[in-house]
Design a protein around this motif. Structure first.
Motif, PDB file in Angstrom:
ATOM      1  N   LYS A   1       0.851  -1.193   0.000  1.00 42.83           N
ATOM      2  CA  LYS A   1       0.000   0.000   0.000  1.00 42.83           C
ATOM      3  C   LYS A   1       0.883   1.237   0.000  1.00 42.83           C
ATOM      4  CE  LYS A   1      -2.125   1.050   3.815  1.00 42.83           C
ATOM      5  NZ  LYS A   1      -3.068   1.027   4.946  1.00 42.83           N
ATOM      6  N   GLU A   2       0.523   2.234  -0.808  1.00 43.42           N
ATOM      7  CA  GLU A   2       1.261   3.485  -0.817  1.00 43.42           C
ATOM      8  C   GLU A   2       0.285   4.661  -0.849  1.00 43.42           C
ATOM      9  OE1 GLU A   2       3.360   4.744  -4.314  1.00 43.42           O
ATOM     10  OE2 GLU A   2       2.379   3.194  -5.534  1.00 43.42           O
ATOM     11  N   ILE A   3       0.757   5.787  -0.375  1.00 47.23           N
ATOM     12  CA  ILE A   3      -0.043   7.017  -0.364  1.00 47.23           C
ATOM     13  C   ILE A   3       0.649   8.033  -1.254  1.00 47.23           C
ATOM     14  CG2 ILE A   3      -0.979   8.883   1.052  1.00 47.23           C
ATOM     15  CD1 ILE A   3      -1.007   6.923   3.398  1.00 47.23           C
ATOM     16  N   ALA A   4      -0.080   8.546  -2.233  1.00 47.76           N
ATOM     17  CA  ALA A   4       0.481   9.544  -3.157  1.00 47.76           C
ATOM     18  C   ALA A   4      -0.567  10.608  -3.428  1.00 47.76           C
ATOM     19  CB  ALA A   4       0.901   8.871  -4.461  1.00 47.76           C
ATOM     20  N   ASP A   5      -0.149  11.855  -3.272  1.00 47.55           N
ATOM     21  CA  ASP A   5      -1.050  12.995  -3.514  1.00 47.55           C
ATOM     22  C   ASP A   5      -2.340  12.882  -2.707  1.00 47.55           C
ATOM     23  OD1 ASP A   5       0.786  14.039  -5.345  1.00 47.55           O
ATOM     24  OD2 ASP A   5      -0.113  12.883  -7.013  1.00 47.55           O
ATOM     25  N   GLY A   6      -2.195  12.399  -1.487  1.00 51.36           N
ATOM     26  CA  GLY A   6      -3.354  12.329  -0.598  1.00 51.36           C
ATOM     27  C   GLY A   6      -4.290  11.162  -0.876  1.00 51.36           C
ATOM     28  N   GLU A   7      -3.886  10.268  -1.787  1.00 48.32           N
ATOM     29  CA  GLU A   7      -4.713   9.111  -2.100  1.00 48.32           C
ATOM     30  C   GLU A   7      -3.969   7.830  -1.753  1.00 48.32           C
ATOM     31  OE1 GLU A   7      -7.432   9.093  -5.630  1.00 48.32           O
ATOM     32  OE2 GLU A   7      -5.960  10.554  -6.365  1.00 48.32           O
ATOM     33  N   THR A   8      -4.760   6.785  -1.422  1.00 51.95           N
ATOM     34  CA  THR A   8      -4.183   5.495  -1.068  1.00 51.95           C
ATOM     35  C   THR A   8      -4.314   4.534  -2.241  1.00 51.95           C
ATOM     36  OG1 THR A   8      -4.821   5.817   1.248  1.00 51.95           O
ATOM     37  CG2 THR A   8      -4.279   3.577   0.570  1.00 51.95           C
ATOM     38  N   PHE A   9      -3.222   3.846  -2.535  1.00 48.94           N
ATOM     39  CA  PHE A   9      -3.219   2.893  -3.640  1.00 48.94           C
ATOM     40  C   PHE A   9      -2.702   1.543  -3.141  1.00 48.94           C
ATOM     41  CE2 PHE A   9      -2.801   7.069  -5.503  1.00 48.94           C
ATOM     42  CZ  PHE A   9      -3.626   7.031  -6.620  1.00 48.94           C
ATOM     43  N   THR A  10      -3.311   0.462  -3.613  1.00 47.71           N
ATOM     44  CA  THR A  10      -2.833  -0.886  -3.306  1.00 47.71           C
ATOM     45  C   THR A  10      -2.325  -1.524  -4.581  1.00 47.71           C
ATOM     46  OG1 THR A  10      -4.222  -1.283  -1.374  1.00 47.71           O
ATOM     47  CG2 THR A  10      -3.541  -3.205  -2.616  1.00 47.71           C
ATOM     48  N   HIS A  11      -1.142  -2.139  -4.480  1.00 50.97           N
ATOM     49  CA  HIS A  11      -0.547  -2.829  -5.622  1.00 50.97           C
ATOM     50  C   HIS A  11      -0.349  -4.293  -5.271  1.00 50.97           C
ATOM     51  CE1 HIS A  11       0.252   1.091  -7.426  1.00 50.97           C
ATOM     52  NE2 HIS A  11       0.796   1.477  -6.265  1.00 50.97           N
ATOM     53  N   MET A  12      -0.396  -5.137  -6.262  1.00 49.70           N
ATOM     54  CA  MET A  12      -0.198  -6.570  -6.061  1.00 49.70           C
ATOM     55  C   MET A  12       0.815  -7.042  -7.105  1.00 49.70           C
ATOM     56  SD  MET A  12      -3.199  -9.408  -5.797  1.00 49.70           S
ATOM     57  CE  MET A  12      -2.849 -11.151  -5.583  1.00 49.70           C
ATOM     58  N   LEU A  13       1.985  -7.475  -6.627  1.00 49.00           N
ATOM     59  CA  LEU A  13       3.078  -7.810  -7.533  1.00 49.00           C
ATOM     60  C   LEU A  13       3.412  -9.283  -7.462  1.00 49.00           C
ATOM     61  CD1 LEU A  13       5.419  -4.828  -6.546  1.00 49.00           C
ATOM     62  CD2 LEU A  13       3.823  -4.905  -8.460  1.00 49.00           C
ATOM     63  N   ALA A  14       3.643  -9.884  -8.633  1.00 50.62           N
ATOM     64  CA  ALA A  14       4.121 -11.270  -8.675  1.00 50.62           C
ATOM     65  C   ALA A  14       5.617 -11.247  -8.372  1.00 50.62           C
ATOM     66  CB  ALA A  14       3.861 -11.869 -10.049  1.00 50.62           C
ATOM     67  N   LEU A  15       6.049 -12.058  -7.411  1.00 44.85           N
ATOM     68  CA  LEU A  15       7.437 -12.044  -6.961  1.00 44.85           C
ATOM     69  C   LEU A  15       8.273 -13.064  -7.729  1.00 44.85           C
ATOM     70  CD1 LEU A  15       6.907 -11.821  -3.087  1.00 44.85           C
ATOM     71  CD2 LEU A  15       7.348  -9.954  -4.690  1.00 44.85           C
ATOM     72  N   ASN A  16       9.474 -12.622  -8.110  1.00 44.03           N
ATOM     73  CA  ASN A  16      10.430 -13.581  -8.680  1.00 44.03           C
ATOM     74  C   ASN A  16      11.156 -14.266  -7.536  1.00 44.03           C
ATOM     75  OD1 ASN A  16      12.276 -11.704  -7.745  1.00 44.03           O
ATOM     76  ND2 ASN A  16      12.650 -10.797  -9.767  1.00 44.03           N
ATOM     77  N   LYS A  17      12.189 -15.025  -7.880  1.00 46.69           N
ATOM     78  CA  LYS A  17      12.889 -15.811  -6.853  1.00 46.69           C
ATOM     79  C   LYS A  17      13.482 -14.919  -5.774  1.00 46.69           C
ATOM     80  CE  LYS A  17      16.435 -19.394  -6.347  1.00 46.69           C
ATOM     81  NZ  LYS A  17      17.414 -20.255  -7.060  1.00 46.69           N
ATOM     82  N   ASP A  18      14.181 -13.869  -6.191  1.00 45.01           N
ATOM     83  CA  ASP A  18      14.784 -12.965  -5.203  1.00 45.01           C
ATOM     84  C   ASP A  18      13.718 -12.228  -4.401  1.00 45.01           C
ATOM     85  OD1 ASP A  18      17.301 -13.706  -6.022  1.00 45.01           O
ATOM     86  OD2 ASP A  18      17.524 -12.035  -7.434  1.00 45.01           O
ATOM     87  N   GLY A  19      12.652 -11.848  -5.093  1.00 47.16           N
ATOM     88  CA  GLY A  19      11.572 -11.152  -4.405  1.00 47.16           C
ATOM     89  C   GLY A  19      10.933 -12.019  -3.342  1.00 47.16           C
TER      90      GLY A  19
END
Length: 557
Positions: free
Chosen positions: A509-527
């Protein structure tokens, strides 16, 4: 199997597109990041209730699309074919749009459908096990549903349900007729009297009109006879002068005149014909007077009959001409009420027979439940041991209550019993299992039943709450093993479970310009190594944590 998920303006997600694969997929992330957002979106796409709060603030609508591979899913194919929603290939696209006013639209393969149709198709695609599933486990009705789901004896469950419905419908009809009969008792008595009275009078169709006409004639018969006799004298029988002799005389005179003027011959003919007609009329009048019957007794009879019909009509507030129809109507009503008694007797026999059918079906279902309960007892006890409950014993207690009022589930009472320590007697789950133990038992049951119930995708939403250490590793191993035959998606906060997965998503979750955003990332091996290290040691990832993370992942090949 779920192969794609797209989310737009749903809750705190602005735009998200993910691909999914077979095996076990773990979803991890920071607390409050919205790890369950994908599951919430999927639930919406599968027909769950839509609310305006699902729409991201500042946008007009939320949209969720889920793509599935339907290979080897005959029930899903059958649903699509039955509803004419087939696609040309083995894939199916579900889409749900929710407007900011709370209204929603649903689509299957681009065709508009109802949310109920989405939900019906969804049961063939995904089974979601929430983090509060163990709470439902304490309810007897849910326990029975789990046992029946594992047994897969849907034909027996349906047979009991159908037999019960037949029994209940017959009982309902019996009670309604019984109430009607009680309410109609006084009405029946009145109808019996009225019908008997009209039966005795026995007025026939059109009889009133006939006796009314006869009464009018008989009442004026003296006048009729007198006029007939007088006019007969004028027409024919008066020796001095009558109409017939006058016409005959005139005809003779014009016949003679016709010798001088032939045009008068037609007059003579007409007068001769008129004389014949008068003679014929006189003959009929004479016959009428000779046959006239001035019977006072018949007049009395007709008057009595007419008076009786009029009295009955006044009594029932109808016209005399309506008596015959009224008689037929109340006779039919009485017959209908009387038939209720015979139908009640018939229903008693049908209810008895339906109850026997219900009991037979319930006995067959009960026998099947006992058989599969014995199998489940061993499997769940074994699974409990694998989940660090080495001395745990699980038993499904089924007791038949044949004297219980029939219902759609049969006459079995079910209770899930457990003993977690040696020497401890078996007791209901709610009395002996702690929160963590209950969570593990619930997970064991869900996994075992999931292996038997052929749903292509299983989602576990933080079902590992309350467990840790070796038990968490056992849970991860259990889910990974399940992932070999079924697509498993697991939202978890445990590194032991996450490391067991074949692939992993990270939710941030991140907050930018007063708004909240949720991201969902596929992780590689290192991730994956970094994320599992974070789960092990917190945000400050050490070399030791990363080494441990690698070992956890490596342990699963």
């Amino acid at each position: 199997m779920l192969i794609g998920l797209e989310i737009k303006n749903f809750a705190i997600v602005s735009n998200l597109s993910t691909e999914w694969h077979s095996g076990m997929t773990a979803i991890t992330g920071e607390t409050g990041a919205g790890k369950s957002i994908a599951i919430d979106a999927l639930s919406l796409c599968l027909g769950e209730r839509a609310e305006a709060s699902a729409v991201r603030p500042g946008t007009d609508k939320a949209e969720v699309s889920a793509q599935f591979d339907l290979s080897n899913l005959p029930l899903a194919h059958a649903f699509l074919e039955e509803n004419m929603l087939n696609n040309d290939d083995n894939e199916c696209l579900l889409r749900r749009v929710v407007c900011k006013n709370g209204r929603s639209k649903s689509y299957i393969n681009g065709s508009p459908v109802t949310a109920a149709q989405l939900k019906e198709l969804g049961q063939y695609l995904i089974s979601i096990h929430g983090q509060h599933a163990h709470q439902h486990l304490l309810k007897a009705e849910h326990q029975l549903q789990l046992l029946d789901a594992y047994a897969g004896h849907h034909n027996l469950v349906n047979a009991v349900s159908q037999r019960y419905k037949q029994f209940a419908d017959l009982q309902k009809e019996f009670k309604q007729l019984e109430q009607q009969q009680q309410q109609q008792a006084a009405q029946k008595q009145l109808l019996e009297y009225q019908v008997a009275e009209l039966d005795e009078f026995a007025l026939q169709a059109d009889e009133f009109e006939q006796i009314e006409a006869e009464h009018y004639k008989l009442s004026n018969s003296q006048t009729i006879l007198q006029v007939c006799q007088r006019e007969l004298q004028h027409l024919y029988e008066n020796d001095e002068q009558n109409a017939c002799s006058i016409l005959q005389h005139s005809a003779q005179q014009f016949t003679e005149l016709a010798q001088y003027d032939e045009s008068l011959a037609s007059v003579a003919t007409l007068l001769s014909e008129a004389a014949v007609q008068v003679e014929e009329a006189s003959r009929e009048v004479r016959n009428y007077t000779e046959q006239a019957d001035l019977d006072p007794q018949r007049l009395t009879e007709v008057e009595n009959r007419l008076s009786g019909a009029m009295d009955l009509a006044r009594k029932h507030h109808i016209k005399p001409q309506e008596l015959v129809g009224f008689h037929q109507t109340i006779a039919q009503e009485l017959e209908s009420i009387s038939n209720n008694s015979s139908r009640l007797e018939q229903l008693e026999g049908e209810i008895e027979h339906a109850l026997e059918d219900y009991q037979n079906a319930s006995e067959q279902l009960s026998a099947s439940r006992h058989q599969y309960a014995n199998t489940l007892n061993g499997l769940i006890s074994e699974s409990m041991a694998n989940l660090s409950m080495e001395n745990g014993v699980f038993e499904i207690a089924l007791t038949a209550q044949n004297d219980r009022a029939p219902n759609s589930l049969g006459f079995d009472n079910v209770s899930f019993l457990v003993s977690t320590n040696p020497g401890q007697p078996l007791q209901p789950l709610a009395k002996v299992a702690s929160g963590g133990e209950l969570s593990r038992i619930s997970l064991a049951i869900q996994v075992i039943i999931a292996q038997k119930v052929t749903t292509p995708t299983l989602i576990f939403d933080e079902v590992d709450v309350g467990i840790s250490g070796p038990t968490a590793a056992a849970v991860g191993k259990l889910l990974r093993q399940l992932g070999k035959s079924t697509q498993v998606i697991c939202v978890t906060h445990l590194p032991q479970v996450a490391s067991s997965a074949h692939q992993q998503f990270f939710v941030a979750k991140e907050i930018a310009d007063g708004e909240t955003f949720t991201h969902m990332l596929a992780l590689n091996k290192d991730g994956r190594v970094n994320e599992i290290a974070r789960l092990l040691g917190g945000d400050n990832i050490s070399k030791t944590a990363k080494a441990n993370a690698k070992e956890l992942i490596k342990a699963h090949g």
